[in-house]
Write a protein that holds these residues in place. Structure first.
Motif, PDB file in Angstrom:
ATOM      1  N   MET A  27      -5.686   2.470  -2.429  1.00 14.08           N
ATOM      2  CA  MET A  27      -5.733   3.765  -1.752  1.00 14.08           C
ATOM      3  C   MET A  27      -7.035   3.946  -0.965  1.00 14.08           C
ATOM      4  SD  MET A  27      -2.798   4.973  -2.220  1.00 14.08           S
ATOM      5  CE  MET A  27      -2.316   3.220  -2.155  1.00 14.08           C
ATOM      6  N   SER A  53       2.535   1.881  -3.438  1.00 18.35           N
ATOM      7  CA  SER A  53       1.625   2.511  -4.400  1.00 18.35           C
ATOM      8  C   SER A  53       1.360   3.965  -4.023  1.00 18.35           C
ATOM      9  CB  SER A  53       0.303   1.734  -4.458  1.00 18.35           C
ATOM     10  OG  SER A  53       0.504   0.433  -4.957  1.00 18.35           O
ATOM     11  N   PHE A  54       1.234   4.228  -2.730  1.00 17.60           N
ATOM     12  CA  PHE A  54       0.997   5.592  -2.256  1.00 17.60           C
ATOM     13  C   PHE A  54       2.155   6.508  -2.651  1.00 17.60           C
ATOM     14  CE2 PHE A  54       1.821   8.645   1.220  1.00 17.60           C
ATOM     15  CZ  PHE A  54       0.724   9.468   1.050  1.00 17.60           C
ATOM     16  N   LEU A  78      -1.508  15.714  -2.517  1.00 16.14           N
ATOM     17  CA  LEU A  78      -1.601  15.172  -1.173  1.00 16.14           C
ATOM     18  C   LEU A  78      -2.240  16.180  -0.233  1.00 16.14           C
ATOM     19  CD1 LEU A  78       1.866  13.412  -0.692  1.00 16.14           C
ATOM     20  CD2 LEU A  78      -0.297  12.406  -1.423  1.00 16.14           C
ATOM     21  N   GLY A 123      -1.691  13.490   4.022  1.00 14.47           N
ATOM     22  CA  GLY A 123      -0.925  12.728   3.047  1.00 14.47           C
ATOM     23  C   GLY A 123       0.547  13.102   3.040  1.00 14.47           C
ATOM     24  N   LEU A 140       0.834  -1.201   0.000  1.00 13.13           N
ATOM     25  CA  LEU A 140       0.000   0.000   0.000  1.00 13.13           C
ATOM     26  C   LEU A 140       0.867   1.248   0.000  1.00 13.13           C
ATOM     27  CD1 LEU A 140      -2.810  -0.891   2.591  1.00 13.13           C
ATOM     28  CD2 LEU A 140      -2.819  -1.212   0.111  1.00 13.13           C
ATOM     29  N   LEU A 141       1.904   1.231   0.835  1.00 18.07           N
ATOM     30  CA  LEU A 141       2.801   2.383   0.910  1.00 18.07           C
ATOM     31  C   LEU A 141       3.559   2.579  -0.392  1.00 18.07           C
ATOM     32  CD1 LEU A 141       4.278   2.017   4.509  1.00 18.07           C
ATOM     33  CD2 LEU A 141       2.399   3.474   3.740  1.00 18.07           C
ATOM     34  N   LEU A 176       3.628  10.608   3.717  1.00 19.14           N
ATOM     35  CA  LEU A 176       4.646  10.404   2.688  1.00 19.14           C
ATOM     36  C   LEU A 176       6.039  10.296   3.301  1.00 19.14           C
ATOM     37  CD1 LEU A 176       5.386  10.202  -0.303  1.00 19.14           C
ATOM     38  CD2 LEU A 176       5.530  12.709  -0.356  1.00 19.14           C
ATOM     39  N   LEU A 208      -6.251  11.293   2.137  1.00 20.48           N
ATOM     40  CA  LEU A 208      -4.848  11.460   1.770  1.00 20.48           C
ATOM     41  C   LEU A 208      -4.655  12.222   0.470  1.00 20.48           C
ATOM     42  CD1 LEU A 208      -3.611   7.834   2.573  1.00 20.48           C
ATOM     43  CD2 LEU A 208      -3.413   9.883   4.015  1.00 20.48           C
ATOM     44  N   LEU A 235      -6.347   2.146   2.146  1.00 23.49           N
ATOM     45  CA  LEU A 235      -5.400   2.887   2.980  1.00 23.49           C
ATOM     46  C   LEU A 235      -6.089   4.052   3.677  1.00 23.49           C
ATOM     47  CD1 LEU A 235      -2.412   3.172   3.834  1.00 23.49           C
ATOM     48  CD2 LEU A 235      -2.061   4.615   1.815  1.00 23.49           C
ATOM     49  N   GLU A 236      -6.939   4.763   2.937  1.00 22.40           N
ATOM     50  CA  GLU A 236      -7.622   5.918   3.515  1.00 22.40           C
ATOM     51  C   GLU A 236      -8.696   5.506   4.516  1.00 22.40           C
ATOM     52  OE1 GLU A 236      -7.634   9.615   0.452  1.00 22.40           O
ATOM     53  OE2 GLU A 236      -8.840   7.895  -0.190  1.00 22.40           O
TER      54      GLU A 236
END
Length: 284
Positions: A42, A14-15, A64, A68, A11-12, A72, A54, A45-46
């Motif tokens: 996402m 892709s973020f 962002l 966000g 997830l991170l 990051l 985010l 994640l959110e």
């Protein structure tokens, strides 16, 4: 004890890709997933993990949110540590020596953090650092990795960052008001010195080369003593120095490029890992 959901590194990843590329489509290409898969990641994640918005969406582009931006910074650190742990545990055989060439300029500003992280990940690798001006480094064939400064349009290798040169003097001193203005610069084969002199000539500003040295530390020692003005990359100028510009009657200086060169005849997993650390270190 309070329960906190874990954050999947995918997830991170892709973020961070979305933050770097500015959109879901290009991020999906970066992480080798479909756009819908990244969108679902996402959303998870959110809504399920951080429970905060985010992204702010503007057509096809995303920005962002303040939350966000906070995530990051943590995400980059988590992914870097994740990679270092895996490298250390999975590749304990990473041994050998790497020879780096770099101008003196970047040793104090960039290398300490880069080499510290690399040593944590690969403690058995020996690193040799050779400090010489860019022009001399370009002539050497015995280095595995070389960091050099190049003029825009003449880049070779991998671009690490672009920066502007800036004029600097010591706080509380005004050598730039002297006529002719004293300069402390690198030796004559440095193109940044040529740029500074050409810019002053173009505006008919009298100057003299008062001090020269191949060492940035020596140049800054002269400048800190209030004896001269220098022109250096803006990121190298320390807080005890004052940046000058057009308000003080000095010309705007151009951008320059910092690039990484790889010696194709001596590449190995060890040198490539150090190259990755160098690329990341110059982004910070």
């Amino acid at each position: 004890m309070a329960y906190h959901p874990s954050i999947d590194t995918e997830l991170l990843r892709s973020f961070v890709a979305i933050a770097d590329t500015g959109g879901f489509t290009r991020a999906a290409e970066t992480v080798n997933r479909t756009q819908s898969a990244v969108s679902m990641q996402m959303k998870r994640l959110e809504e399920d993990v951080v429970q905060r918005p985010l992204f702010e969406r503007d057509g096809r582009h995303v920005r962002l949110t303040p939350e966000g931006q906070v995530l990051l910074g943590y995400a980059r650190r988590i992914l870097k540590l994740h990679g270092e742990v895996l490298n250390t545990l999975r590749e304990p055989h990473m041994v050998g020596a790497v020879r780096i060439g770099t101008p003196d300029d970047y040793v104090m500003r960039f290398l300490p953090e880069i080499l510290s992280r690399f040593a944590q990940a690969y403690p058995l690798v020996q690193v040799e650092v050779h400090c010489e001006p860019s022009g001399q480094l370009l002539l050497r064939q015995d280095l595995d990795l070389t960091i050099v400064t190049r003029q825009p349009g003449k880049e070779i290798g991998q671009l690490l960052r672009q920066e502007r040169f800036a004029w600097a003097v010591a706080q509380g001193f005004t050598p730039h008001e002297q006529n002719p203005m004293p300069l402390a610069m690198f030796n004559a084969d440095c193109f940044c010195r040529e740029w500074a002199c050409n810019a002053l000539d173009a505006m008919s500003r009298p100057y003299r080369i008062a001090y020269t040295s191949p060492s940035l530390s020596a140049i800054f020692a002269v400048v800190r003593a209030g004896l001269a003005v220098t022109a250096q990359l803006q990121s190298l100028i320390t807080p005890d120095l004052r940046i000058l510009g057009e308000a003080e009657g000095l010309p705007l200086l151009p951008l320059t490029s910092i690039v990484l060169l790889r010696n194709e005849s001596s590449q190995s997993p060890v040198t490539e890992c150090l190259a990755d650390h160098i690329v990341e270190g110059f982004r910070l």
